[in-house]
Design a protein around this motif. Structure first.
Motif, PDB file in Angstrom:
ATOM      1  N   GLU A 199       2.805 -99.952  28.950  1.00 48.18           N
ATOM      2  CA  GLU A 199       1.352-100.108  29.054  1.00 48.18           C
ATOM      3  C   GLU A 199       0.785-100.410  27.672  1.00 48.18           C
ATOM      4  N   LEU A 200       0.136-101.548  27.507  1.00 50.32           N
ATOM      5  CA  LEU A 200      -0.417-101.963  26.220  1.00 50.32           C
ATOM      6  C   LEU A 200      -1.663-101.142  25.892  1.00 50.32           C
ATOM      7  N   VAL A 201      -1.745-100.658  24.639  1.00 50.51           N
ATOM      8  CA  VAL A 201      -2.901 -99.900  24.152  1.00 50.51           C
ATOM      9  C   VAL A 201      -3.321-100.500  22.817  1.00 50.51           C
ATOM     10  N   VAL A 202      -4.561-100.966  22.718  1.00 53.35           N
ATOM     11  CA  VAL A 202      -5.032-101.617  21.489  1.00 53.35           C
ATOM     12  C   VAL A 202      -6.157-100.843  20.811  1.00 53.35           C
ATOM     13  N   THR A 203      -6.833 -99.931  21.515  1.00 49.64           N
ATOM     14  CA  THR A 203      -7.883 -99.122  20.907  1.00 49.64           C
ATOM     15  C   THR A 203      -7.608 -97.655  21.185  1.00 49.64           C
ATOM     16  N   ALA A 204      -8.137 -96.812  20.318  1.00 49.77           N
ATOM     17  CA  ALA A 204      -7.911 -95.372  20.449  1.00 49.77           C
ATOM     18  C   ALA A 204      -9.226 -94.642  20.211  1.00 49.77           C
ATOM     19  N   VAL A 286      -6.931-105.276  15.944  1.00 50.49           N
ATOM     20  CA  VAL A 286      -8.011-105.932  16.679  1.00 50.49           C
ATOM     21  C   VAL A 286      -8.838-106.745  15.695  1.00 50.49           C
ATOM     22  N   SER A 287      -8.953-108.038  15.925  1.00 51.88           N
ATOM     23  CA  SER A 287      -9.753-108.895  15.041  1.00 51.88           C
ATOM     24  C   SER A 287     -11.220-108.904  15.451  1.00 51.88           C
ATOM     25  N   ARG A 288     -11.495-108.871  16.749  1.00 51.14           N
ATOM     26  CA  ARG A 288     -12.873-108.817  17.241  1.00 51.14           C
ATOM     27  C   ARG A 288     -12.837-108.521  18.740  1.00 51.14           C
ATOM     28  N   VAL A 289     -13.991-108.144  19.259  1.00 47.39           N
ATOM     29  CA  VAL A 289     -14.161-107.917  20.692  1.00 47.39           C
ATOM     30  C   VAL A 289     -15.349-108.758  21.132  1.00 47.39           C
ATOM     31  N   THR A 290     -15.127-109.659  22.073  1.00 39.29           N
ATOM     32  CA  THR A 290     -16.168-110.575  22.529  1.00 39.29           C
ATOM     33  C   THR A 290     -16.612-110.209  23.948  1.00 39.29           C
ATOM     34  N   LYS A 291     -17.671-110.879  24.401  1.00 45.87           N
ATOM     35  CA  LYS A 291     -18.225-110.678  25.746  1.00 45.87           C
ATOM     36  C   LYS A 291     -18.508-109.195  26.009  1.00 45.87           C
ATOM     37  N   VAL A 292     -19.127-108.555  25.022  1.00 40.23           N
ATOM     38  CA  VAL A 292     -19.355-107.115  25.086  1.00 40.23           C
ATOM     39  C   VAL A 292     -20.617-106.831  25.896  1.00 40.23           C
ATOM     40  N   SER A 293     -20.497-105.901  26.823  1.00 36.65           N
ATOM     41  CA  SER A 293     -21.628-105.411  27.606  1.00 36.65           C
ATOM     42  C   SER A 293     -21.756-103.921  27.384  1.00 36.65           C
ATOM     43  N   ILE A 294     -22.994-103.479  27.104  1.00 32.26           N
ATOM     44  CA  ILE A 294     -23.284-102.061  26.881  1.00 32.26           C
ATOM     45  C   ILE A 294     -24.143-101.590  28.030  1.00 32.26           C
ATOM     46  N   GLY A 295     -23.623-100.674  28.815  1.00 35.73           N
ATOM     47  CA  GLY A 295     -24.344-100.243  29.998  1.00 35.73           C
ATOM     48  C   GLY A 295     -24.406-101.358  31.023  1.00 35.73           C
ATOM     49  N   ALA A 296     -25.512-101.425  31.742  1.00 34.79           N
ATOM     50  CA  ALA A 296     -25.643-102.413  32.808  1.00 34.79           C
ATOM     51  C   ALA A 296     -26.524-103.593  32.422  1.00 34.79           C
ATOM     52  N   GLN A 297     -27.270-103.500  31.310  1.00 30.60           N
ATOM     53  CA  GLN A 297     -28.241-104.537  30.998  1.00 30.60           C
ATOM     54  C   GLN A 297     -28.002-105.233  29.670  1.00 30.60           C
ATOM     55  N   LYS A 298     -27.448-104.550  28.664  1.00 33.92           N
ATOM     56  CA  LYS A 298     -27.279-105.130  27.331  1.00 33.92           C
ATOM     57  C   LYS A 298     -25.971-105.919  27.307  1.00 33.92           C
ATOM     58  N   ARG A 299     -26.086-107.223  27.088  1.00 33.66           N
ATOM     59  CA  ARG A 299     -24.907-108.091  27.106  1.00 33.66           C
ATOM     60  C   ARG A 299     -24.963-109.087  25.955  1.00 33.66           C
ATOM     61  N   GLY A 300     -23.823-109.742  25.736  1.00 35.53           N
ATOM     62  CA  GLY A 300     -23.768-110.801  24.746  1.00 35.53           C
ATOM     63  C   GLY A 300     -23.511-110.338  23.331  1.00 35.53           C
TER      64      GLY A 300
END
Length: 533
Positions: A199-204, A286-300
């Motif tokens: 099982e791949l794990v990239v964040t802790a 991890v170089s970056r994380v894209t397409k990030v959504s926070i909760g149900a409304q904050k995106r991009g």
């Protein structure tokens, strides 16, 4: 048809005849595994003790997998990603599909986010330098369809160091810190007949990121509190230079702190992480994380690893403290620093307490980095902040500035415990030793401020400040004395009463010692308190 009858007369197996009759259509279809099962029925009758003799013998000489070797291999898509179909319980793996020994295995199907390793079959997406959690594959429970198994290495995700060659491949992970010369974190891929699931794990938990908006402007910071779901690999690419790049889908629970003055919040966060292992490096990151959504409304949003203090922004408004209705944005302050800019002075900054002052965006503190007592705060547009003068300049003090002297703003760090302070150590009302502070390198963070009024209505300001200092501690018992230098952490309680020109440190409570003695006090449920001498 006549050819088929002729082959049948010659004693050829009917299964081979059916397979050859479809040889023109196999190129565009999936291989019918049922036909192959018919072909290998006779092989299943062979005595297993003979067929599997020596199968689990360890291979002590192994070689690391090189990225250059991986970059030269072009594998068919079905070999790289064997997928579990709906309702499928087992998978059939063929080593020839990954250009290895043509051994075939039938093993229980893993979970969607896991990769298989069994015998000579090793999923090509398992690459050194990435972190994995590994478990032995188990047969599914016939009643509820669940797989009951435990992970290796105490359930920890460890960095894969190397993959050996040969029939029995040794898979070696990073050693524990206290077993660098006798690493026990390894196994052979043929040591369990059903194989292993990776099982791949990239964040802790504890990883921190800087939150960027759509314009790539820092909008806040983010700290991972929990991995809400398993991390699923979406793609695996070996770049021409030998680097390995993976994209991984994340679902995590994070603490989000915004730079625009909004309250910190705990919210679910989802996104796609880009993980790269450069050629020659031992571990991926991890170089970056894209397409990030926070909760149900904050995106991009976009996440970049680490927290850059120079990117942190704080927006302050004078109207919020009953002052001139101005608004400023200060960039480059630490989370524990209180802002001062223009007409705005943070209401937590009070005369009588000690502070270290640093211009925003600068690494150098004012007054040579010394914590000085704030004597007064002036009124008006540019408020004069006056500190205690030096002993050799009582008549010509220079320790002052105006709130608008620095256009980028300033940060005030409260200080309650200074170098040279001495304390008596008490537990249960009994004096058990003394402590002398000789280092205060770490920042001191104000966690609470309250105003207590007496019966006559006079106010007393009380501050609770987290401290982490290094002390020379001497503990006394009835028979002997123990001396040791150790880090001491706790909550300092300082207060300034009515008519007092300077705040007084009353005690340091909630003590934690960076020593084995701390375990002894915890076992006895003894609470330590440091009282200043």
């Amino acid at each position: 048809m006549a050819a088929a009858m002729e082959l049948q007369d010659q004693g050829v197996s009917p299964s081979l005849i059916r397979l050859w009759s479809r040889r023109m259509t196999l190129a565009g279809e999936e291989l019918d595994l049922g036909l192959l099962d018919d072909l290998y029925n006779q092989a299943e009758d062979i005595d297993e003790s003979v067929a599997k003799s020596g199968r689990c013998s360890p291979c002590f000489q192994y070689h690391q997998v090189c990225e250059s070797d991986l970059s030269d291999v072009e594998l068919p898509e079905e070999a790289v990603a064997p997928r579990k179909l709906r309702g499928e319980v087992h998978l059939c793996l063929d080593g020839a599909m990954v250009r290895d020994v043509p051994a075939r295995y039938t093993v229980p199907a893993p979970l969607e986010h896991e990769f298989l390793a069994v015998g000579v079959w090793l999923d090509p997406r398992i690459a050194p330098g990435f972190r994995y959690r590994v478990r032995p594959v188990q047969e599914q429970d016939q009643c509820n369809g669940l797989m009951k198994s435990s992970h290796f290495f105490g359930g920890r995700a460890l960095t894969l160091q190397s993959i050996g060659r040969g029939y029995a491949r040794r898979v070696t992970f990073q050693p524990d810190t206290d077993h660098l010369n006798d690493n026990a974190n390894f196994f052979w891929t043929d040591s369990w007949p059903l194989g292993f699931a990776f099982e791949l794990v990239v964040t802790a938990v504890g990883d921190k990121f800087t939150l960027l908006d759509a314009n790539h402007i820092p909008a806040g910071t983010l700290e991972i509190l929990e991995n809400m779901a398993s991390q699923e690999e979406m793609s695996h690419v070996v770049l021409p230079g030998g680097s390995v790049e993976k994209t991984v889908k994340l679902r995590i629970l994070c603490k989000v702190e915004w730079f625009d003055g909004r309250n910190a919040e705990v919210a679910p966060v989802s996104g796609v992480a880009m993980v790269v292992k450069p050629r020659g490096e031992s571990a991926a990151s991890v170089s970056r994380v894209t397409k990030v959504s926070i909760g149900a409304q904050k995106r991009g949003y976009i996440l970049t690893p680490g927290v850059n203090d120079k990117c942190r922004r704080v927006t302050v408004r004078g109207r919020a403290i009953g002052d001139i209705p101005t608004q400023y944005t200060v960039t480059g302050l630490d989370a524990y620093e209180m802002p001062v800019i223009g007409t705005y002075v943070d209401p937590r900054i009070l005369p009588g307490f000690h502070y270290r002052v640093r211009p925003a965006g600068s690494k150098r503190h004012l007054f040579d980095g010394r914590p000085l007592k704030l004597a007064s705060i002036g009124a008006g547009y540019g408020k004069r902040l006056t500190f205690a003068p030096d002993e050799n300049a009582l008549n010509t003090p220079t320790n002052y500035f105006w709130s608008d002297s620095y256009p980028d703003g300033l940060g005030f760090e409260p200080r309650a415990v200074m170098v040279g302070m001495k304390f008596e150590i008490f537990t249960g009302g009994q004096n058990i030793g003394e402590a002398t502070v000789f280092r205060t390198d770490l920042p001191q963070v104000e966690v609470k401020q309250e105003v207590v009024r007496d019966e006559e209505g006079r106010a007393t300001a009380v501050k609770h400040i987290l401290v982490d200092v290094t002390c020379h501690v001497r503990l006394r018992t009835e028979t002997r004395e123990h001396a040791e230098d150790m880090r001491v952490s706790g909550t300092a309680v300082a207060e300034r009463g009515p008519g007092q020109p300077c705040a007084v440190l009353r005690r340091v409570q909630d003590i934690g010692l960076d020593s084995q003695l701390n375990v002894l006090f915890l076992a006895r449920q003894a609470e330590l308190v440091f009282l200043p001498l």
